[in-house]
Design an enzyme around this catalytic site. Structure first.
Site, short mmCIF file in Angstrom:
data_model
loop_
_atom_site.label_atom_id
_atom_site.label_comp_id
_atom_site.label_asym_id
_atom_site.label_seq_id
_atom_site.Cartn_x
_atom_site.Cartn_y
_atom_site.Cartn_z
N LYS A 12 0.70 -1.19 0.03
CA LYS A 12 0.03 -0.03 0.15
C LYS A 12 0.96 1.36 0.13
O LYS A 12 2.14 1.21 0.36
CB LYS A 12 -1.01 0.12 1.26
CG LYS A 12 -1.89 -1.18 1.11
CD LYS A 12 -2.63 -1.01 2.55
CE LYS A 12 -3.50 -2.46 2.49
NZ LYS A 12 -4.55 -2.33 3.82
N PHE A 60 -15.96 3.14 6.41
CA PHE A 60 -14.52 3.70 6.37
C PHE A 60 -14.19 3.50 4.66
O PHE A 60 -12.87 3.72 4.17
CB PHE A 60 -13.64 2.67 7.00
CG PHE A 60 -13.94 1.11 6.71
CD1 PHE A 60 -12.86 0.67 5.66
CD2 PHE A 60 -14.44 0.49 7.78
CE1 PHE A 60 -13.08 -0.74 5.70
CE2 PHE A 60 -14.21 -0.94 7.64
CZ PHE A 60 -13.82 -1.34 6.70
N ARG A 88 -0.59 -14.92 4.29
CA ARG A 88 -1.64 -14.19 5.12
C ARG A 88 -0.97 -14.34 6.30
O ARG A 88 -1.03 -13.28 7.20
CB ARG A 88 -2.93 -14.67 5.03
CG ARG A 88 -3.86 -14.63 4.10
CD ARG A 88 -4.50 -13.24 3.89
NE ARG A 88 -5.33 -12.96 4.92
CZ ARG A 88 -5.89 -11.80 5.12
NH1 ARG A 88 -5.95 -10.83 3.97
NH2 ARG A 88 -6.75 -11.37 5.85
N THR A 94 -4.75 -8.06 10.25
CA THR A 94 -5.36 -6.81 9.66
C THR A 94 -5.00 -5.78 10.61
O THR A 94 -4.42 -4.61 10.30
CB THR A 94 -6.72 -6.99 9.34
OG1 THR A 94 -6.82 -7.87 8.41
CG2 THR A 94 -7.06 -5.57 8.70
N ARG A 105 3.18 -6.85 9.20
CA ARG A 105 2.61 -5.90 10.16
C ARG A 105 3.15 -5.78 11.61
O ARG A 105 3.10 -4.99 12.13
CB ARG A 105 1.10 -6.11 10.12
CG ARG A 105 0.61 -6.12 8.58
CD ARG A 105 -0.99 -6.23 8.62
NE ARG A 105 -1.38 -5.97 7.14
CZ ARG A 105 -2.59 -6.83 6.82
NH1 ARG A 105 -2.86 -7.86 7.44
NH2 ARG A 105 -2.88 -6.34 5.56
N ASN A 115 -1.72 -0.32 7.42
CA ASN A 115 -0.95 -1.40 7.68
C ASN A 115 -0.18 -2.12 6.60
O ASN A 115 -0.03 -3.33 6.35
CB ASN A 115 -2.12 -2.61 7.95
CG ASN A 115 -3.20 -2.90 7.10
OD1 ASN A 115 -2.99 -2.35 6.00
ND2 ASN A 115 -4.11 -3.63 7.39
N HIS A 118 -1.57 -5.67 1.37
CA HIS A 118 -2.89 -6.20 1.39
C HIS A 118 -2.71 -7.76 0.66
O HIS A 118 -1.50 -7.88 -0.04
CB HIS A 118 -3.85 -5.78 0.31
CG HIS A 118 -5.01 -6.76 -0.35
ND1 HIS A 118 -6.11 -6.78 0.46
CD2 HIS A 118 -4.90 -7.43 -1.26
CE1 HIS A 118 -6.98 -7.60 -0.18
NE2 HIS A 118 -6.07 -8.07 -1.38
#
Length: 152
Positions: A12, A60, A88, A94, A105, A115, A118
């Site tokens: 991101k 959001f 993952r 998350t 993370r 974070n 994705h």
């Protein structure tokens, strides 16, 4: 290789701005996954709205789309044995506060809204996301010489 699959991973804007691209790519390579496609791009709002369509009714949603459109992202496709599930786990939860040290993370994030990464949450989501972000001819098929040292 049995159970080989593909997943969509996107770094991101916060991960890009913080210079974490190399570290994240390195972790996937060192795990033994194979990079199939990668784009450094600024995602359009339309692409982001489609990508996050399952969240469209959440309060959001507009802020998420605006944030993801605020800077460049690194869109990638990785391939390997159980790459969706393992990817993952490598990402962490998350909410970074719930992520263990050693995860991406857990090591690099503090707040859920920043974070940095994705990852597809299922094989079905991965297929949909890959088709949304990449054309078939952008996915590169090749055999890595390292595969013989990673898989039995």
């Amino acid at each position: 290789m049995a159970n080989s699959e593909r997943t969509f991973i996107a770094i991101k804007p916060d991960g890009v701005q913080r210079g974490l691209m190399g570290e994240i790519i390195k972790r996937f390579e060192q795990k033994g996954f194979r990079l199939v496609a990668m784009k450094f791009m600024r995602a359009s709002e339309d692409l982001l709205k489609e990508h996050y369509i399952d969240l469209k009714d959440r309060p959001f949603f507009a802020g998420l789309v605006k944030y993801m459109h605020s800077g460049p992202v690194v869109a990638m496709v990785w391939e390997g044995l159980n790459v969706v599930k393992t990817g993952r786990v490598m990402l962490g939860e998350t909410n970074p506060a719930d992520s263990k040290p050693g995860t991406i993370r857990g090591d690099f994030c503090i707040q859920v809204g920043r974070n940095i990464i994705h990852g597809s949450d299922s094989v079905e989501s991965a297929e949909k996301e890959i088709a949304l972000w990449f054309r078939p001819e952008e996915l590169v098929n090749y055999k890595s010489c390292a595969q013989n040292w990673i898989y039995e």
